[in-house]
Motif scaffolding. Structure first.
Motif, PDB file in Angstrom:
ATOM      1  N   ASP A  51     107.668  69.310  53.460  1.00  0.00           N
ATOM      2  CA  ASP A  51     107.649  70.033  54.745  1.00  0.00           C
ATOM      3  C   ASP A  51     107.093  71.456  54.560  1.00  0.00           C
ATOM      4  OD1 ASP A  51     108.723  67.892  56.071  1.00  0.00           O
ATOM      5  OD2 ASP A  51     110.777  68.683  56.145  1.00  0.00           O
ATOM      6  N   ILE A  52     107.531  72.124  53.500  1.00  0.00           N
ATOM      7  CA  ILE A  52     107.076  73.491  53.237  1.00  0.00           C
ATOM      8  C   ILE A  52     105.569  73.484  52.955  1.00  0.00           C
ATOM      9  CG2 ILE A  52     107.199  75.404  51.573  1.00  0.00           C
ATOM     10  CD1 ILE A  52     110.231  74.840  51.394  1.00  0.00           C
ATOM     11  N   ARG A  53     105.123  72.457  52.134  1.00  0.00           N
ATOM     12  CA  ARG A  53     103.710  72.366  51.819  1.00  0.00           C
ATOM     13  C   ARG A  53     102.916  72.098  53.091  1.00  0.00           C
ATOM     14  NH1 ARG A  53     100.072  68.883  51.309  1.00  0.00           N
ATOM     15  NH2 ARG A  53     101.376  67.065  51.499  1.00  0.00           N
ATOM     16  N   ALA A  54     103.395  71.212  53.946  1.00  0.00           N
ATOM     17  CA  ALA A  54     102.696  70.886  55.198  1.00  0.00           C
ATOM     18  C   ALA A  54     102.650  72.118  56.106  1.00  0.00           C
ATOM     19  CB  ALA A  54     103.375  69.704  55.894  1.00  0.00           C
ATOM     20  N   GLU A  55     103.763  72.835  56.178  1.00  0.00           N
ATOM     21  CA  GLU A  55     103.796  74.067  56.973  1.00  0.00           C
ATOM     22  C   GLU A  55     102.834  75.097  56.399  1.00  0.00           C
ATOM     23  OE1 GLU A  55     107.551  76.103  57.725  1.00  0.00           O
ATOM     24  OE2 GLU A  55     108.464  74.164  58.209  1.00  0.00           O
ATOM     25  N   GLY A  56     102.799  75.222  55.083  1.00  0.00           N
ATOM     26  CA  GLY A  56     101.904  76.154  54.406  1.00  0.00           C
ATOM     27  C   GLY A  56     100.440  75.804  54.693  1.00  0.00           C
ATOM     28  N   GLU A  57     100.123  74.506  54.606  1.00  0.00           N
ATOM     29  CA  GLU A  57      98.752  74.079  54.888  1.00  0.00           C
ATOM     30  C   GLU A  57      98.381  74.384  56.341  1.00  0.00           C
ATOM     31  OE1 GLU A  57      98.177  69.992  53.796  1.00  0.00           O
ATOM     32  OE2 GLU A  57      98.328  70.410  51.656  1.00  0.00           O
ATOM     33  N   THR A  58      99.328  74.079  57.248  1.00  0.00           N
ATOM     34  CA  THR A  58      99.090  74.350  58.664  1.00  0.00           C
ATOM     35  C   THR A  58      98.896  75.855  58.882  1.00  0.00           C
ATOM     36  OG1 THR A  58     100.414  72.440  59.306  1.00  0.00           O
ATOM     37  CG2 THR A  58     100.027  74.098  60.994  1.00  0.00           C
ATOM     38  N   ARG A  59      99.759  76.648  58.281  1.00  0.00           N
ATOM     39  CA  ARG A  59      99.674  78.105  58.419  1.00  0.00           C
ATOM     40  C   ARG A  59      98.382  78.613  57.793  1.00  0.00           C
ATOM     41  NH1 ARG A  59      99.749  82.190  61.124  1.00  0.00           N
ATOM     42  NH2 ARG A  59     100.527  84.117  60.231  1.00  0.00           N
ATOM     43  N   GLU A  73      95.598  76.944  57.481  1.00  0.00           N
ATOM     44  CA  GLU A  73      94.511  76.551  58.380  1.00  0.00           C
ATOM     45  C   GLU A  73      94.439  77.502  59.581  1.00  0.00           C
ATOM     46  OE1 GLU A  73      95.027  72.432  59.397  1.00  0.00           O
ATOM     47  OE2 GLU A  73      94.644  71.768  57.338  1.00  0.00           O
ATOM     48  N   GLU A  74      95.611  77.876  60.117  1.00  0.00           N
ATOM     49  CA  GLU A  74      95.641  78.814  61.243  1.00  0.00           C
ATOM     50  C   GLU A  74      95.058  80.172  60.830  1.00  0.00           C
ATOM     51  OE1 GLU A  74      99.724  79.007  62.443  1.00  0.00           O
ATOM     52  OE2 GLU A  74      99.660  77.051  63.418  1.00  0.00           O
ATOM     53  N   ILE A  75      95.488  80.648  59.644  1.00  0.00           N
ATOM     54  CA  ILE A  75      94.994  81.944  59.149  1.00  0.00           C
ATOM     55  C   ILE A  75      93.489  81.861  58.903  1.00  0.00           C
ATOM     56  CG2 ILE A  75      95.056  83.521  57.161  1.00  0.00           C
ATOM     57  CD1 ILE A  75      98.099  82.941  57.017  1.00  0.00           C
ATOM     58  N   GLU A  76      93.055  80.753  58.258  1.00  0.00           N
ATOM     59  CA  GLU A  76      91.630  80.580  57.985  1.00  0.00           C
ATOM     60  C   GLU A  76      90.833  80.507  59.288  1.00  0.00           C
ATOM     61  OE1 GLU A  76      88.706  77.360  55.819  1.00  0.00           O
ATOM     62  OE2 GLU A  76      90.811  77.409  55.207  1.00  0.00           O
ATOM     63  N   SER A  77      91.341  79.788  60.274  1.00  0.00           N
ATOM     64  CA  SER A  77      90.672  79.658  61.572  1.00  0.00           C
ATOM     65  C   SER A  77      90.596  81.022  62.274  1.00  0.00           C
ATOM     66  CB  SER A  77      91.430  78.643  62.436  1.00  0.00           C
ATOM     67  OG  SER A  77      90.823  78.522  63.684  1.00  0.00           O
ATOM     68  N   ALA A  78      91.694  81.771  62.236  1.00  0.00           N
ATOM     69  CA  ALA A  78      91.718  83.101  62.851  1.00  0.00           C
ATOM     70  C   ALA A  78      90.751  84.028  62.120  1.00  0.00           C
ATOM     71  CB  ALA A  78      93.135  83.676  62.819  1.00  0.00           C
TER      72      ALA A  78
END
Length: 193
Positions: free
Chosen positions: A20-28, A30-35
């Motif tokens: 879950d932490i890894r998935a959240e980290g990847e999602t976060r 991706e959000e940071i990279e997209s921003a």
């Protein structure tokens, strides 16, 4: 429940939590990279717009500078032409001879003489080459005498100690007045504005 089962449950729970932490980290991430990509695109767009503004401003400055330089060169050329015309007029005035020179000199002396009282001792100055002409003309005037040369194109400078008046009626002074009064018209004719 055995200790192995508890350890296995904790391990599974820890693995699930780690997933879950890894998935959240990847999602976060991706959000940071997209921003960051969006910010980078915005920065590039703003920089391109700023470069375009600077290019346009520089182009306008150079265009204005070129127009000003061209105008200055035109004005300088016009000044040169007007100076040449003036020099030609002065040369023609200096070269006047015979009846024309005598008539103009008489008119200028007559105009100047109206400033003096009858009986005044009047001194008349003129161009060195006009001495004989002036002495001849002055024979018609009582109390007037040729007093020496004056650096001019022609005409007279007349003065009297009694009336404390000095009149400059030289070709130069008349030309200066006419030139100043008609400079715009002369310029318009020469350059057809």
């Amino acid at each position: 429940m055995s200790l192995d089962t508890v350890v296995e449950d904790i391990r599974e729970e820890a693995n699930a939590r780690a997933e879950d932490i890894r998935a959240e980290g990847e999602t976060r991430a991706e959000e940071i990279e997209s921003a960051a990509e969006a910010d980078a695109e915005e920065i590039v767009t703003e920089a391109e717009a700023e470069v375009e503004r600077e290019i346009e401003q520089l182009r306008e400055q150079r265009l204005s500078s070129a127009k000003l330089e061209a105008k200055q060169k035109r004005l300088e050329a016009r000044r040169d032409v007007l100076g040449e015309v003036r020099e030609e007029v002065e040369a023609e005035l200096a070269a006047l001879e015979g009846d024309s020179r005598e008539e103009l000199t008489r008119e200028l002396l007559e105009a100047a003489s109206s400033e003096f009282d009858e009986g005044d001792d009047v001194s008349v100055y003129g161009r060195a080459d006009d001495q004989a002409l002036l002495e001849s003309i002055l024979e018609d005037y009582d109390g007037y005498e040729y007093a020496g040369e004056y650096d001019c194109l022609g005409g007279v400078v007349v003065e009297s100690d009694q009336s404390r008046v000095r009149v400059n009626n030289t070709f130069d002074s008349v030309l200066e007045d006419v030139w100043e009064d008609n400079l715009q018209e002369i310029s318009n004719r020469l350059f057809e504005q």
